[in-house]
Design an enzyme around this catalytic site. Structure first.
Site, PDB file in Angstrom:
ATOM      1  N   ASP A  33      25.376  55.564  13.719  1.00  0.00           N
ATOM      2  CA  ASP A  33      24.212  54.690  13.626  1.00  0.00           C
ATOM      3  C   ASP A  33      24.592  53.322  14.200  1.00  0.00           C
ATOM      4  O   ASP A  33      25.690  52.809  13.951  1.00  0.00           O
ATOM      5  CB  ASP A  33      23.769  54.554  12.156  1.00  0.00           C
ATOM      6  CG  ASP A  33      22.382  53.955  12.035  1.00  0.00           C
ATOM      7  OD1 ASP A  33      21.458  54.687  11.630  1.00  0.00           O
ATOM      8  OD2 ASP A  33      22.212  52.753  12.350  1.00  0.00           O
ATOM      9  N   HIS A 101      15.929  62.968  11.968  1.00  0.00           N
ATOM     10  CA  HIS A 101      17.373  62.741  11.862  1.00  0.00           C
ATOM     11  C   HIS A 101      17.778  62.765  10.400  1.00  0.00           C
ATOM     12  O   HIS A 101      17.026  62.337   9.530  1.00  0.00           O
ATOM     13  CB  HIS A 101      17.776  61.407  12.501  1.00  0.00           C
ATOM     14  CG  HIS A 101      16.945  60.244  12.052  1.00  0.00           C
ATOM     15  ND1 HIS A 101      15.691  59.992  12.574  1.00  0.00           N
ATOM     16  CD2 HIS A 101      17.168  59.283  11.127  1.00  0.00           C
ATOM     17  CE1 HIS A 101      15.192  58.917  11.988  1.00  0.00           C
ATOM     18  NE2 HIS A 101      16.060  58.473  11.097  1.00  0.00           N
ATOM     19  N   HIS A 103      20.595  61.167   8.047  1.00  0.00           N
ATOM     20  CA  HIS A 103      21.661  60.183   7.910  1.00  0.00           C
ATOM     21  C   HIS A 103      22.788  60.849   7.125  1.00  0.00           C
ATOM     22  O   HIS A 103      22.537  61.523   6.119  1.00  0.00           O
ATOM     23  CB  HIS A 103      21.191  58.970   7.101  1.00  0.00           C
ATOM     24  CG  HIS A 103      20.045  58.215   7.710  1.00  0.00           C
ATOM     25  ND1 HIS A 103      20.217  57.025   8.382  1.00  0.00           N
ATOM     26  CD2 HIS A 103      18.711  58.466   7.735  1.00  0.00           C
ATOM     27  CE1 HIS A 103      19.037  56.568   8.792  1.00  0.00           C
ATOM     28  NE2 HIS A 103      18.108  57.422   8.406  1.00  0.00           N
TER      29      HIS A 103
HETATM   30  P1  AMP Z   1      15.090  55.752   9.907  1.00  0.00           P
HETATM   31  O1  AMP Z   1      14.703  54.464   9.258  1.00  0.00           O
HETATM   32  O2  AMP Z   1      15.415  56.830   8.931  1.00  0.00           O
HETATM   33  O3  AMP Z   1      14.095  56.173  10.965  1.00  0.00           O
HETATM   34  O4  AMP Z   1      16.470  55.458  10.630  1.00  0.00           O
HETATM   35  C1  AMP Z   1      16.591  55.128  11.973  1.00  0.00           C
HETATM   36  C2  AMP Z   1      18.028  54.762  12.185  1.00  0.00           C
HETATM   37  O5  AMP Z   1      18.286  54.791  13.580  1.00  0.00           O
HETATM   38  C3  AMP Z   1      18.395  53.368  11.686  1.00  0.00           C
HETATM   39  O6  AMP Z   1      19.445  53.475  10.715  1.00  0.00           O
HETATM   40  C4  AMP Z   1      18.839  52.639  12.956  1.00  0.00           C
HETATM   41  O7  AMP Z   1      19.910  51.742  12.745  1.00  0.00           O
HETATM   42  C5  AMP Z   1      19.227  53.799  13.860  1.00  0.00           C
HETATM   43  N1  AMP Z   1      19.156  53.548  15.293  1.00  0.00           N
HETATM   44  C6  AMP Z   1      18.120  52.995  15.989  1.00  0.00           C
HETATM   45  N2  AMP Z   1      18.407  52.944  17.301  1.00  0.00           N
HETATM   46  C7  AMP Z   1      19.639  53.495  17.451  1.00  0.00           C
HETATM   47  C8  AMP Z   1      20.488  53.736  18.576  1.00  0.00           C
HETATM   48  N3  AMP Z   1      20.140  53.418  19.824  1.00  0.00           N
HETATM   49  N4  AMP Z   1      21.695  54.311  18.350  1.00  0.00           N
HETATM   50  C9  AMP Z   1      22.074  54.644  17.096  1.00  0.00           C
HETATM   51  N5  AMP Z   1      21.316  54.449  16.007  1.00  0.00           N
HETATM   52  C10 AMP Z   1      20.111  53.875  16.169  1.00  0.00           C
END
Ligand code: AMP
Length: 113
Positions: A33, A101, A103
């Site tokens: 992340d 996704h 986590h």
């Molecule tokens: P969610 O709130 O469950 O949709 O989580 C989205 C996650 O994607 C967040 O923890 C962000 O920090 C992560 N994220 C967003 N853009 C990227 C990226 N380019 N590479 C890696 N993680 C990302």
């Protein structure tokens, strides 16, 4: 809601946006992340654009079963003894990226739940 065309995680799958990849097979990709909320914070995604759990149908049962098996495999590869998995569904569920996704969170900073 993102479509495949403007989806940031689809762009990561396509290699158009860089990521710190830790695992890849035909169906899934896992990477760090970008804004870690724990010592270890990985994201596991299906390569196919699926919005979230609400976007699934019966045809996805095998793929989702595989996803449940790939998560512990990645955790073991990364040396994680215990970990937390979270998937946020919908804006009201805290979802910010509309490509499914899971986590994987691990380390000493996991808050109580
Ligand atoms: P969610 O709130 O469950 O949709 O989580 C989205 C996650 O994607 C967040 O923890 C962000 O920090 C992560 N994220 C967003 N853009 C990227 C990226 N380019 N590479 C890696 N993680 C990302």
């Amino acid at each position: 809601m993102s479509t495949t065309d403007n989806c940031i995680f689809c762009k990561i799958v396509a290699g158009e946006i860089p990521s710190k990849k830790v695992y890849e097979d035909d169906d899934f990709l896992a990477f760090h992340d970008i804004a870690p909320k724990a010592d270890t914070h990985l994201l596991v995604i299906p390569k196919r654009h699926i919005v979230n759990l609400n976007d699934l149908n019966e045809d996805d049962a095998e793929l989702m079963g595989k996803m449940m098996l790939v998560i512990p495999k990645i955790a073991e590869q990364e040396g994680l003894v215990g970990y937390r998995t979270i998937t946020n569904t919908g804006k009201e569920g805290g979802q910010e990226v509309f490509h499914m996704h899971f986590h994987i969170l691990a380390g000493s900073r996991l808050p109580g739940f």
